[in-house]
Design an enzyme around this catalytic site. Sequence first.
Site, PDB file in Angstrom:
ATOM      1  N   ARG A  72      -0.442  14.401  12.809  1.00 20.64           N
ATOM      2  CA  ARG A  72       0.052  14.244  11.422  1.00 20.64           C
ATOM      3  C   ARG A  72       0.296  15.624  10.775  1.00 20.64           C
ATOM      4  NH1 ARG A  72      -1.588   9.012   9.784  1.00 20.64           N
ATOM      5  NH2 ARG A  72       0.118   9.033   8.313  1.00 20.64           N
ATOM      6  N   PRO A  73       1.077  16.500  11.395  1.00 18.80           N
ATOM      7  CA  PRO A  73       1.316  17.819  10.803  1.00 18.80           C
ATOM      8  C   PRO A  73       2.045  17.713   9.462  1.00 18.80           C
ATOM      9  CG  PRO A  73       2.821  17.426  12.608  1.00 18.80           C
ATOM     10  CD  PRO A  73       1.852  16.286  12.613  1.00 18.80           C
ATOM     11  N   ILE A  74       2.058  18.829   8.722  1.00 19.26           N
ATOM     12  CA  ILE A  74       2.766  18.794   7.429  1.00 19.26           C
ATOM     13  C   ILE A  74       3.787  19.933   7.352  1.00 19.26           C
ATOM     14  CG2 ILE A  74       0.817  17.692   6.270  1.00 19.26           C
ATOM     15  CD1 ILE A  74       0.152  20.362   4.980  1.00 19.26           C
ATOM     16  N   ASP A  75       4.249  20.400   8.516  1.00 16.97           N
ATOM     17  CA  ASP A  75       5.197  21.522   8.554  1.00 16.97           C
ATOM     18  C   ASP A  75       6.473  21.245   7.772  1.00 16.97           C
ATOM     19  OD1 ASP A  75       5.317  19.621  10.760  1.00 16.97           O
ATOM     20  OD2 ASP A  75       7.087  20.717  11.402  1.00 16.97           O
TER      21      ASP A  75
ATOM     22  N   ARG B 244      -8.721  -0.570   4.265  1.00 10.91           N
ATOM     23  CA  ARG B 244      -7.866   0.467   3.671  1.00 10.91           C
ATOM     24  C   ARG B 244      -6.500  -0.112   3.285  1.00 10.91           C
ATOM     25  NH1 ARG B 244      -6.770   5.525   7.007  1.00 10.91           N
ATOM     26  NH2 ARG B 244      -5.374   5.668   5.217  1.00 10.91           N
TER      27      ARG B 244
ATOM     28  N   LYS C 104       0.841  -1.205   0.000  1.00 13.84           N
ATOM     29  CA  LYS C 104       0.000   0.000   0.000  1.00 13.84           C
ATOM     30  C   LYS C 104       0.875   1.254   0.000  1.00 13.84           C
ATOM     31  CE  LYS C 104      -1.763   1.696   4.025  1.00 13.84           C
ATOM     32  NZ  LYS C 104      -1.509   3.134   4.263  1.00 13.84           N
ATOM     33  N   ASN C 105       1.884   1.270   0.871  1.00 10.00           N
ATOM     34  CA  ASN C 105       2.645   2.508   1.046  1.00 10.00           C
ATOM     35  C   ASN C 105       3.682   2.755  -0.033  1.00 10.00           C
ATOM     36  OD1 ASN C 105       1.052   3.001   3.221  1.00 10.00           O
ATOM     37  ND2 ASN C 105       2.565   2.388   4.757  1.00 10.00           N
TER      38      ASN C 105
ATOM     39  N   ARG D 204      -4.345  10.129   4.147  1.00  9.49           N
ATOM     40  CA  ARG D 204      -3.157  10.965   4.339  1.00  9.49           C
ATOM     41  C   ARG D 204      -2.304  10.999   3.081  1.00  9.49           C
ATOM     42  NH1 ARG D 204      -0.091  14.302   7.915  1.00  9.49           N
ATOM     43  NH2 ARG D 204       2.089  14.002   7.394  1.00  9.49           N
TER      44      ARG D 204
ATOM     45  N   CYS E 204      -5.296  12.054  12.301  1.00  2.00           N
ATOM     46  CA  CYS E 204      -6.136  10.866  12.493  1.00  2.00           C
ATOM     47  C   CYS E 204      -5.905  10.384  13.921  1.00  2.00           C
ATOM     48  CB  CYS E 204      -5.760   9.796  11.481  1.00  2.00           C
ATOM     49  SG  CYS E 204      -4.083   9.206  11.689  1.00  2.00           S
TER      50      CYS E 204
ATOM     51  N   ASP F 237       4.160   0.628  12.139  1.00  7.70           N
ATOM     52  CA  ASP F 237       2.902   0.042  11.646  1.00  7.70           C
ATOM     53  C   ASP F 237       2.673  -1.372  12.167  1.00  7.70           C
ATOM     54  OD1 ASP F 237       3.123   1.619   8.359  1.00  7.70           O
ATOM     55  OD2 ASP F 237       2.565   2.379  10.329  1.00  7.70           O
TER      56      ASP F 237
END
Length: 417
Positions: free
Chosen positions: A121-124, A398, A22-23, A92, A116, A305
Amino acid sequence: MGTIHIHGGIPLQGAIKIQGSKNAALPIMAATLLVSGKCLLKGCPRIADVFYMQKLLESLGCVTRWEGDAIAIEPVNICMGEMPADAVKGMRSSLTLLGALLGRCGKAALEYPGGCVIGKRPIDMHIKALKQMNVCFGENDSMLYAWSKKLQGGRITLECASVGATENIILAGVLAKGKTEIQGAAKEPEVVALCDFLKACGAQIEGAGTEQICIEGVEKLYGAEYEIPKDRIAAGTYVLACMAAGGEILLKNAPVKEMDALLDITEQMGAFIQKSRQEIYMQAPKRPKAVSKVQTAVYPGFPTDLQSPLLSVLAVADGSSEVKENIFENRFRIVPDLVNMGAKVQQVDARTVHIEGQERLKGAVVTARELRGGAALVIAGLSAQGETGIKDTIYIDRGYVNICRDLRELGARIYSV
Ligand code: EPZ
């Protein structure tokens, strides 16, 4: 939202084939936006997140078509339509469309990818890095806007080896002007797969799988065929399922060389493991041994995970264990459900749990709250006495093509409604 029913206490026996990753598949699907021509991604897992990504790509102007277990993707007329909010919010990895859209058409508009249950889960780091590549950002309400007259290569240092931020920089860098150097890049196999795919399309990338990745921007990328690598997390999930339920299994076409951290812990817990290039044969011990201390880390450390699935094994291990979660700040959401099944788990702080292994858990009705926690509850149900019902299994869909079918093929009494 789906429910899985398990009659526990049956050792696993048999062989299964491991699905595509998946990833790896998700950022590679996003990367097809950068290509002039058609790509064929073979061995792509038919999971909800892939279908979401397919819907997003179609909303942006791609033509997609499944051909058996391969998906063909061709960016025909990439408009700058906004992506369907329900799909972006739900996933995400839509964030990797940011880098791909900037690389393709110099702008992107997407719903701020929400956090989530496992963390904010920041995106800085994504934003800071892309700003160094001549990208401007704006936002209103929940929308994030990015644009650049011309992407420029840059020297970027990541404070932490973020997989997603590394992927976004690579996606923005392959068609940028000049050279992009990433210091502190993520080394996960999924980053290597993304680079391998882009190199098959004509990108110039060195250092994938190391902390320093160099990208020389090119004028154009061309369509390619690519085999999605197998899913190390799905494979690890089945190894841990066998540890909890007992028995002996054979994993076929597993990404063996990417699984050392998990297999080492599995042997410490008393399993017999035999590895070949693409297969793992394992015999579980009668009862797993406890592991005094395990902590998650970036690759090649123990993968975050598989932390929840490991908790389900340690809950029935002989002795006490401590697990430390170093990647996400809230990834022990299954603890109340494991306790409800009779486990003795105590959360010491936000990142640490202590587990006193019990002979057996007892079946109960529990609820999945996120993907890997849901898989962990399946593992707990396989070893528990009696019946376990897991609600909201849509989360599990998912990331796993068909966890019930795979486990039934290994002799488990499990079905979903
Ligand atoms: C990827 O998420 C995976 N998802 C995750 O798998 C995996 O757990 C994670 O990498 C770590 O290996 C996909 O590949 C689709 P990160 P990603 O950026 O890229 C913080 C699964 O179950 N951070 O490496 O989002 C972040 O909050 C999923 O398959 C910032 O602070 O992970 C986290 O604490 C779950 N700022 C840490 O870094 C940023 O700008 C690692 O996140 C970015 C990240």
